[in-house]
Write an enzyme that holds these catalytic residues in place. Structure first.
Site: not given
Ligand code: C5J
Length: 246
Positions: A31, A79, A136, A139, A164-165, A169, A209
């Protein structure tokens, strides 16, 4: 400690070294779109400062260049939603009670809508011919997409993750991948959040973990592990080029 096969590379990582084989590894760049990285996009509509994501661009460019040079599989994700928003559930479209939301006209076209200028991947990281682009609606990059099939059909079992972020995502995709049996190395400096504390917390959670969802490393350590391969690949390319010699 894993048994290390010949040809396996090793990257210092949190919580312990990440080992992978270039032939079964894909770089996944998530993204890197104007809607998140540029002023006036979806990220800013949500009240964020888009400039906070920009430090991830340069390191991602270096990793992308290395992956291209080695002929690794590269996957980009975007996205976004269909123009009629039929793939955008009301729960997503209406969330936040925003004055300007998904599908509304913004400075870079309709927000988070496929084909609009803001939905495009930023020029620095634009896909080139032969690279896979996954569109997509959610997320996670595995939700409602052919990504799992694309990776399985190419024998990919390991993912190097940029984008990102970090806490939205990237994290969702890494958790989806982990549950599907992929081993993920998240490249800390190739990911970013509008909130530095969320970035740090997400990376710590993913690797906690004993790498519960994946490993975390700096891109410089990945590039150092890949560097010895580049001359070999160049020699092989020359050897196989028509009329070329090793
Ligand atoms: C992504 C969002 N790419 N923050 N999308 O993280 O909605």
């Amino acid at each position: 400690m894993n048994d290390v096969m010949p040809g396996t590379l090793r990257v210092p990582a949190n919580p312990y070294d990440y080992t992978f084989d270039v032939g079964s590894t894909a770089l996944v760049v998530i993204d890197m779109q104007g809607d998140f990285l540029l002023p006036g996009g979806f990220g800013e509509v949500l009240g964020n400062d888009a400039s906070r994501l920009r430090p991830a661009i340069q390191p991602s460019m270096r990793v992308l260049a290395a992956a291209r040079e080695l002929g690794m599989l590269v996957v980009h994700t975007r996205e976004g939603h269909l123009a009629d928003l039929s793939d955008c559930p009301p729960a997503k479209r209406l969330r936040g009670q925003l004055a300007l939301g998904i599908g509304d006209p913004g400075p870079m076209g309709r927000i988070l809508v496929r084909g609009e200028p803001g939905w495009e991947i930023v020029p620095e990281l634009a896909p080139i011919a032969g690279e896979i682009v996954i569109d997509k609606p959610g997320k996670g990059a595995f939700f409602a997409t052919p990504l799992d099939h694309v990776l399985l059909s190419r024998g990919i079992s390991s993912l190097l993750v940029a984008g990102v972020t970090t806490e939205v995502c990237v994290q969702t995709t890494v958790r989806e991948a982990n549950d599907r049996g992929y081993e993920c190395l998240v490249l800390a400096d190739c990911t970013a959040s509008y909130y530095p504390e969320f970035h740090e917390a997400t990376l710590a959670m993913l690797a906690s973990q004993g790498a519960i969802a994946g490993w975390v490393a700096d891109s410089a350590d990945l590039l150092a592990a890949l560097a010895p391969l580049a001359p070999l690949v160049r020699r092989m390319r020359r050897a196989f080029a028509v009329g070329g010699a090793a």
